[in-house]
Each structure stands twice: as structure tokens, then as C-alpha cells.
Write a protein that holds these residues in place. Structure first.
Motif, short mmCIF file in Angstrom:
data_model
loop_
_atom_site.label_atom_id
_atom_site.label_comp_id
_atom_site.label_asym_id
_atom_site.label_seq_id
_atom_site.Cartn_x
_atom_site.Cartn_y
_atom_site.Cartn_z
N VAL A 1 0.82 -1.21 0.00
CA VAL A 1 0.00 0.00 0.00
C VAL A 1 0.86 1.26 0.00
CG1 VAL A 1 -2.03 -1.04 1.08
CG2 VAL A 1 -0.20 -0.13 2.53
N HIS A 2 0.27 2.33 -0.50
CA HIS A 2 0.91 3.65 -0.51
C HIS A 2 0.96 4.18 0.93
CE1 HIS A 2 1.23 8.02 -1.21
NE2 HIS A 2 1.77 7.70 -2.37
N PRO A 3 1.98 4.93 1.30
CA PRO A 3 2.10 5.40 2.69
C PRO A 3 0.96 6.31 3.16
CG PRO A 3 3.79 6.39 1.27
CD PRO A 3 3.19 5.28 0.50
N GLN A 4 0.18 6.86 2.23
CA GLN A 4 -0.91 7.75 2.63
C GLN A 4 -2.29 7.12 2.49
OE1 GLN A 4 0.60 11.09 0.02
NE2 GLN A 4 0.00 12.31 1.81
N ILE A 5 -2.37 5.83 2.27
CA ILE A 5 -3.67 5.22 2.02
C ILE A 5 -4.61 5.34 3.21
CG2 ILE A 5 -2.92 2.88 2.66
CD1 ILE A 5 -4.83 1.81 0.50
N LEU A 6 -4.10 5.09 4.41
CA LEU A 6 -4.95 5.19 5.60
C LEU A 6 -5.40 6.62 5.83
CD1 LEU A 6 -3.67 2.95 8.55
CD2 LEU A 6 -5.88 2.93 7.41
N GLU A 7 -4.48 7.52 5.79
CA GLU A 7 -4.80 8.93 6.00
C GLU A 7 -5.86 9.41 5.00
OE1 GLU A 7 -2.57 13.30 5.61
OE2 GLU A 7 -1.40 11.46 5.62
N THR A 8 -5.69 9.02 3.74
CA THR A 8 -6.60 9.47 2.68
C THR A 8 -7.99 8.88 2.84
OG1 THR A 8 -4.75 9.69 1.13
CG2 THR A 8 -6.96 9.54 0.19
N LEU A 9 -8.08 7.56 3.05
CA LEU A 9 -9.39 6.92 3.13
C LEU A 9 -10.14 7.32 4.41
CD1 LEU A 9 -8.71 3.34 1.73
CD2 LEU A 9 -9.49 5.39 0.55
N LEU A 10 -9.41 7.49 5.48
CA LEU A 10 -10.06 7.94 6.72
C LEU A 10 -10.61 9.35 6.56
CD1 LEU A 10 -10.76 7.33 9.66
CD2 LEU A 10 -8.50 8.23 10.31
N GLN A 11 -9.83 10.21 5.93
CA GLN A 11 -10.28 11.59 5.71
C GLN A 11 -11.53 11.61 4.82
OE1 GLN A 11 -7.61 14.25 3.51
NE2 GLN A 11 -8.10 15.86 4.98
N LEU A 12 -11.59 10.74 3.82
CA LEU A 12 -12.77 10.68 2.96
C LEU A 12 -14.02 10.34 3.78
CD1 LEU A 12 -11.48 8.79 -0.22
CD2 LEU A 12 -12.21 11.17 -0.09
N ASN A 13 -13.93 9.30 4.61
CA ASN A 13 -15.08 8.91 5.41
C ASN A 13 -15.48 9.99 6.41
OD1 ASN A 13 -15.85 6.37 4.36
ND2 ASN A 13 -14.20 5.35 5.46
N GLN A 14 -14.49 10.63 7.00
CA GLN A 14 -14.79 11.68 7.98
C GLN A 14 -15.39 12.91 7.30
OE1 GLN A 14 -10.94 12.05 9.85
NE2 GLN A 14 -11.45 10.60 11.47
#
Length: 324
Positions: free
Chosen positions: A98-111
Motif C-alpha cells: 500500500v501507498h504510505p498515505q492510504i490510511l490517511e486518505t481513506l479515513l479523511q474521505l469517510n470523515q
């Protein structure tokens, strides 16, 4: 406790596992726990999991007898329910990365959108860098039905998405099924109203460069038909003609693909009964699909001929005579 639980089933991926784990541990968003389920690996994967766990307290390792990826995922989900107060779930296969920003990005989308499932693009490759451009990070807000209809692979696989934990309150993967995700992902997606997504390829989907051509064909490949039957019943009850037609058409295409795969497999000589069964099933499926208007004779000619050559040829002659 961690905000996100990342679940990674592990089976005989010793050579590829370090890339996977290093990519997860390099996330810009660090408030996560990683549950590694060693599903009876025969190589050094289990020991490698323990080595990483000794270095990072966010990693939890579960060892179990080989039971398949569906049971491994369920084991991790049950562990989360019993031991964690995390709010989000993500799946990463042990041969992927995975890309290093995948968690940050997907969490921000949901929030940002107040949604329960978010998604990102992916890259199919045997070995590649996940390069992301700024324009690929511009969010898109999809109607859930449109997402499932147009995002074919992402509408099926568990990875490439961040789920609210409650999505799995009453759902588990069917044990022993060869294509377990075909039974689950569509139910979660279509329970949503909207799915936010970025097209950025933030998930590396490993493709074995050797492919499947040298592997024997096994009957478990037809497990997916059971999922298709469930989906047909679901879409009929759901009342969506577009999704129902799509499922029938993919069912037909998969049947033909399995027939060709069995006929050309290294063990084809031992598959006489299985090939006969596939042809019989295709004929029954075509009858059902035809009654709904989902079959086009000329477009589907090769598939029809493959499972019912005499009838197909006779019907073709009849059509040609009518033209004269």
C-alpha cells in the motif's frame, strides 16, 4: 487502543511479506493495529510475522491451522470484536502493498463525507511503485449502486477500501469458499448510499508473472457460481434491473471462461465429468437469461456453440434462411 484495525491473512508469502508489512508500517497515519493471521504457512511466513511483531507493538500475530483466507479474515474480525475498540477496518493481502498515505486518505474521505466505506484506485503489477499525482487525490462521491456497477474489481475484493467496523457486525466470509469475497463485498457496498473515492493507485495488487496457465484446473473455481446465484436473488429482491442484467452477463462470461480453462488445463484429460457439468450448467443459465432478454444470439454465438453446438448451428441456419 487503535482507531483502525488492518487485517492481513498470511499464507506462504515469505518472499513478498516484507514489502507488504513495511508498506503498512510506513503509513503517515499511525494510529492503527495490524492483525496478522498466519494460516498454517509451511514456509517462514509465521516466523517473519513474529519478528515484525517483536519490533512493533501495533502488530498482533495469530497462528492457526490452514483453513483458507475466508476463515483467516473471520479469525481477525472476531479478534477485533473481542480485543479492540477500533472504529475502522481495512484489509491488505500479504502479497500486496500500500501507498504510505492510504490510511490517511481513506479515513479523511469517510470523515469528510460522513460515510462508512471509502475507496481508492489500485495498480495491477508484479513489482511497481505506487505513484500518486495531486489530481488523482481529488475526491469523487459515488452513488453506491453506480460504484458497484462501474468499479468492477473494487466492487468485489475486500481490499482498497476502509470500512466502518459496524459493516461487519453481522457479516462474515463463508468458510471454505474459493471466491469468498464474492459473497460479501457487494452486500456491504449496496447497504450504503454513497461511496467516496480517490482514483489514485494507493493499493498495489500483486499479479504473479507466471500466471495461471500452468496450474491444474480445480472444481472449486465453480464456487463463484454459488455467489452469483446469491447475487441474482439479492438483485431481484433489490429491484435493480441494471445490476441484475450485469450479474447474469458476468455469470455467462465466467461460465464460458471456466469451460475454456478446464478444456485447456494441464489436467484436462481428467476433467471429463467437470466439463460436461459446466456445459449443462451453461445451457440452463442461457435458458434463464434468455427468458429475461439478456441473451443476444450473434454476440453470444461462440458461447452458445460451446455448450450446445447442434442446436446453435441449427438455429443459425434457420436465421440465415429467414434472411433469404
Amino acid at each position: 487502543m487503535a482507531l483502525v484495525s488492518i487485517i492481513t491473512p498470511v499464507y506462504n508469502t515469505e518472499k513478498l511479506l516484507p514489502r507488504c508489512l513495511n508498506s503498512i508500517l510506513s503509513q503517515t497515519f499511525s494510529d492503527f493495529e495490524l492483525i496478522l493471521v498466519n494460516d498454517g504457512s509451511k514456509d517462514g511466513s509465521g516466523a517473519l510475522c513474529e519478528t515484525y511483531a517483536a519490533r512493533d507493538s501495533r502488530i498482533h500475530v495469530i497462528h492457526q491451522e490452514n483453513s483458507g483466507v475466508s476463515v483467516a479474515r473471520n479469525t481477525a474480525l472476531d479478534w477485533v470484536n473481542a480485543n479492540s475498540d477500533s472504529q475502522w477496518i481495512m484489509f491488505v493481502d500479504s502479497d500486496d502493498w500500500v501507498h504510505p498515505q492510504i490510511l490517511e486518505t481513506l479515513l479523511q474521505l469517510n470523515q469528510t463525507y460522513g460515510t462508512k466505506v471509502s475507496a481508492c484506485g489500485y495498480l495491477e503489477t508484479s513489482d511497481g511503485t505506487l505513484t500518486v499525482s495531486p489530481e488523482q487525490l481529488v475526491p469523487e462521491l459515488w452513488d453506491a449502486k453506480d460504484f458497484y456497477y462501474q468499479q468492477d474489481l473494487l466492487g468485489t475484493v475486500p481490499w482498497g477500501k476502509l470500512y466502518a467496523r459496524e459493516c461487519f457486525d453481522s457479516i462474515r466470509y463463508p468458510a471454505g469458499m474459493y471466491f469468498d469475497d464474492e459473497f460479501v463485498t457487494y452486500r456491504i457496498i449496496l447497504a450504503q448510499e454513497q461511496i467516496p473515492m480517490v482514483t489514485a493507485p494507493m493499493y498495489g495488487y500483486y499479479i504473479n508473472p507466471e500466471g495461471l496457465t500452468k496450474r491444474p484446473w480445480i472444481g472449486r473455481r465453480l464456487d463463484v457460481w454459488k455467489a452469483y446465484e446469491q447475487q441474482i436473488a439479492f438483485f431481484e429482491a433489490f429491484g435493480d434491473e441494471r445490476l441484475l442484467r450485469r450479474r447474469y452477463r458476468e455469470y455467462i462470461d465466467n461460465s464460458y471462461a471456466q469451460l475454456l480453462a478446464a478444456q485447456t488445463a494441464p489436467n484436462a484429460a481428467q476433467l471429463t465429468k467437470e466439463i460436461r457439468f459446466i456445459k449443462q450448467s451453461m445451457r440452463a443459465l442461457f435458458r434463464r437469461a434468455s427468458r429475461k432478454g439478456y441473451v443476444e444470439f450473434w454476440m453470444d454465438y461462440d458461447m452458445l456453440y460451446a455448450c450446445a453446438p447442434i442446436r446453435t448451428k441449427l438455429y443459425r441456419i434457420l436465421l440465415e434462411l429467414k434472411k433469404k
